[in-house]
Motif scaffolding. Sequence first.
Motif, PDB file in Angstrom:
ATOM      1  N   ILE A  39      57.470  44.542  39.105  1.00 19.86           N
ATOM      2  CA  ILE A  39      57.533  45.970  39.439  1.00 19.86           C
ATOM      3  C   ILE A  39      57.101  46.815  38.242  1.00 19.86           C
ATOM      4  N   LEU A  40      57.540  46.435  37.044  1.00 20.44           N
ATOM      5  CA  LEU A  40      57.169  47.201  35.849  1.00 20.44           C
ATOM      6  C   LEU A  40      55.679  47.123  35.534  1.00 20.44           C
ATOM      7  N   ARG A  41      54.983  46.145  36.071  1.00 22.44           N
ATOM      8  CA  ARG A  41      53.539  46.016  35.853  1.00 22.44           C
ATOM      9  C   ARG A  41      52.714  46.827  36.839  1.00 22.44           C
ATOM     10  N   GLN A  42      53.336  47.398  37.852  1.00 22.23           N
ATOM     11  CA  GLN A  42      52.591  48.111  38.888  1.00 22.23           C
ATOM     12  C   GLN A  42      52.027  49.423  38.347  1.00 22.23           C
ATOM     13  N   PRO A  43      50.783  49.745  38.686  1.00 25.62           N
ATOM     14  CA  PRO A  43      50.176  50.985  38.178  1.00 25.62           C
ATOM     15  C   PRO A  43      50.801  52.240  38.797  1.00 25.62           C
ATOM     16  N   TRP A  44      51.410  52.153  39.964  1.00 24.21           N
ATOM     17  CA  TRP A  44      51.984  53.328  40.618  1.00 24.21           C
ATOM     18  C   TRP A  44      53.340  53.731  40.038  1.00 24.21           C
ATOM     19  N   LEU A  45      53.930  52.878  39.215  1.00 24.44           N
ATOM     20  CA  LEU A  45      55.251  53.176  38.651  1.00 24.44           C
ATOM     21  C   LEU A  45      55.125  54.204  37.532  1.00 24.44           C
ATOM     22  N   LYS A  46      55.852  55.297  37.660  1.00 32.30           N
ATOM     23  CA  LYS A  46      55.861  56.351  36.636  1.00 32.30           C
ATOM     24  C   LYS A  46      57.001  56.100  35.654  1.00 32.30           C
ATOM     25  N   ALA A  47      56.872  56.596  34.457  1.00 35.10           N
ATOM     26  CA  ALA A  47      57.884  56.503  33.400  1.00 35.10           C
ATOM     27  C   ALA A  47      58.284  55.044  33.146  1.00 35.10           C
ATOM     28  N   LYS A  48      57.298  54.200  32.924  1.00 36.61           N
ATOM     29  CA  LYS A  48      57.567  52.771  32.731  1.00 36.61           C
ATOM     30  C   LYS A  48      58.481  52.515  31.529  1.00 36.61           C
ATOM     31  N   GLY A  49      58.312  53.287  30.475  1.00 36.13           N
ATOM     32  CA  GLY A  49      59.156  53.106  29.291  1.00 36.13           C
ATOM     33  C   GLY A  49      60.620  53.368  29.586  1.00 36.13           C
ATOM     34  N   VAL A  50      60.887  54.406  30.362  1.00 39.49           N
ATOM     35  CA  VAL A  50      62.274  54.724  30.732  1.00 39.49           C
ATOM     36  C   VAL A  50      62.864  53.604  31.585  1.00 39.49           C
ATOM     37  N   TRP A  51      62.084  53.104  32.544  1.00 38.03           N
ATOM     38  CA  TRP A  51      62.568  52.018  33.400  1.00 38.03           C
ATOM     39  C   TRP A  51      62.831  50.755  32.589  1.00 38.03           C
ATOM     40  N   ARG A  52      61.962  50.461  31.626  1.00 40.81           N
ATOM     41  CA  ARG A  52      62.173  49.281  30.787  1.00 40.81           C
ATOM     42  C   ARG A  52      63.478  49.397  30.004  1.00 40.81           C
ATOM     43  N   LEU A  78      66.114  51.245  30.750  1.00 35.11           N
ATOM     44  CA  LEU A  78      67.251  51.172  31.671  1.00 35.11           C
ATOM     45  C   LEU A  78      67.523  49.743  32.130  1.00 35.11           C
ATOM     46  N   LEU A  79      66.472  48.962  32.325  1.00 35.78           N
ATOM     47  CA  LEU A  79      66.658  47.584  32.779  1.00 35.78           C
ATOM     48  C   LEU A  79      67.077  46.642  31.655  1.00 35.78           C
ATOM     49  N   ILE A  80      66.879  47.040  30.406  1.00 35.51           N
ATOM     50  CA  ILE A  80      67.302  46.211  29.276  1.00 35.51           C
ATOM     51  C   ILE A  80      68.728  46.549  28.835  1.00 35.51           C
ATOM     52  N   VAL A  81      69.271  47.671  29.271  1.00 40.22           N
ATOM     53  CA  VAL A  81      70.620  48.086  28.869  1.00 40.22           C
ATOM     54  C   VAL A  81      71.668  46.999  29.111  1.00 40.22           C
ATOM     55  N   PRO A  82      71.689  46.311  30.256  1.00 40.33           N
ATOM     56  CA  PRO A  82      72.724  45.279  30.416  1.00 40.33           C
ATOM     57  C   PRO A  82      72.673  44.196  29.344  1.00 40.33           C
ATOM     58  N   TRP A  83      71.508  43.942  28.825  1.00 36.41           N
ATOM     59  CA  TRP A  83      71.345  42.938  27.775  1.00 36.41           C
ATOM     60  C   TRP A  83      71.846  43.478  26.437  1.00 36.41           C
ATOM     61  N   ALA A  84      71.706  44.787  26.227  1.00 32.30           N
ATOM     62  CA  ALA A  84      72.068  45.405  24.954  1.00 32.30           C
ATOM     63  C   ALA A  84      73.574  45.644  24.817  1.00 32.30           C
ATOM     64  N   VAL A  85      74.269  45.832  25.921  1.00 24.50           N
ATOM     65  CA  VAL A  85      75.710  46.072  25.873  1.00 24.50           C
ATOM     66  C   VAL A  85      76.410  44.756  25.546  1.00 24.50           C
ATOM     67  N   PRO A  86      77.385  44.770  24.646  1.00 25.77           N
ATOM     68  CA  PRO A  86      78.097  43.515  24.324  1.00 25.77           C
ATOM     69  C   PRO A  86      78.733  42.895  25.567  1.00 25.77           C
ATOM     70  N   ASN A  87      78.700  41.574  25.623  1.00 25.91           N
ATOM     71  CA  ASN A  87      79.201  40.853  26.798  1.00 25.91           C
ATOM     72  C   ASN A  87      80.660  41.159  27.095  1.00 25.91           C
ATOM     73  N   TYR A  88      81.469  41.320  26.068  1.00 25.35           N
ATOM     74  CA  TYR A  88      82.880  41.599  26.281  1.00 25.35           C
ATOM     75  C   TYR A  88      83.072  42.927  27.009  1.00 25.35           C
ATOM     76  N   ILE A  89      82.314  43.936  26.607  1.00 29.80           N
ATOM     77  CA  ILE A  89      82.407  45.250  27.251  1.00 29.80           C
ATOM     78  C   ILE A  89      81.937  45.144  28.704  1.00 29.80           C
ATOM     79  N   THR A  90      80.847  44.436  28.920  1.00 28.17           N
ATOM     80  CA  THR A  90      80.343  44.256  30.285  1.00 28.17           C
ATOM     81  C   THR A  90      81.367  43.538  31.156  1.00 28.17           C
TER      82      THR A  90
END
Length: 170
Positions: free
Chosen positions: A65-78, A80-92
Amino acid sequence: YLLPAILMSLESDRRVVIATCTKSLQDQLFERDLPALLEALGVTLAWTFVNVLLHVAFGTMFALILRQPWLKAKGVWRVLLIVPWAVPNYITALIWKGMFAGEYGAINSIQAELGLDRVSWFSSWATAFSANVATNTWLGFPFMMVVALGALESIPKELIDQFVTGPMSA
């Protein structure tokens, strides 16, 4: 004479300890607790299979989906989708535990709004397994998304264009 005698006694003691531990391990695993061992093995295999499948599926889907040319604001979506990885596992884990809480959890509130029965997520094996798989998928799909996105980015644009237009159009 004293040193060889000490070494021989240590060697024989070590053999006795190893034989005793091996027999105890055999008793525990294969004679008395074989059903428990097989159950643990089955749960481990199911956990691994389901989690790998979901991580790869969701990670690849979001990467495509992030590779699609019709997707706007790809940086913001990237981001947002990486946030679960960045939050410490204990907090999640704490956040998801609250979301799966029996009476006031977000998941049960959404189910109640949809007219579905509330679920006591941690009262049975199947619901607890499902809740933990959902939490672990949330934690793991961003990594697979980054891996898939990196692999997709490495494909030359000419090759993609040739695939899209087809070899017969040249």
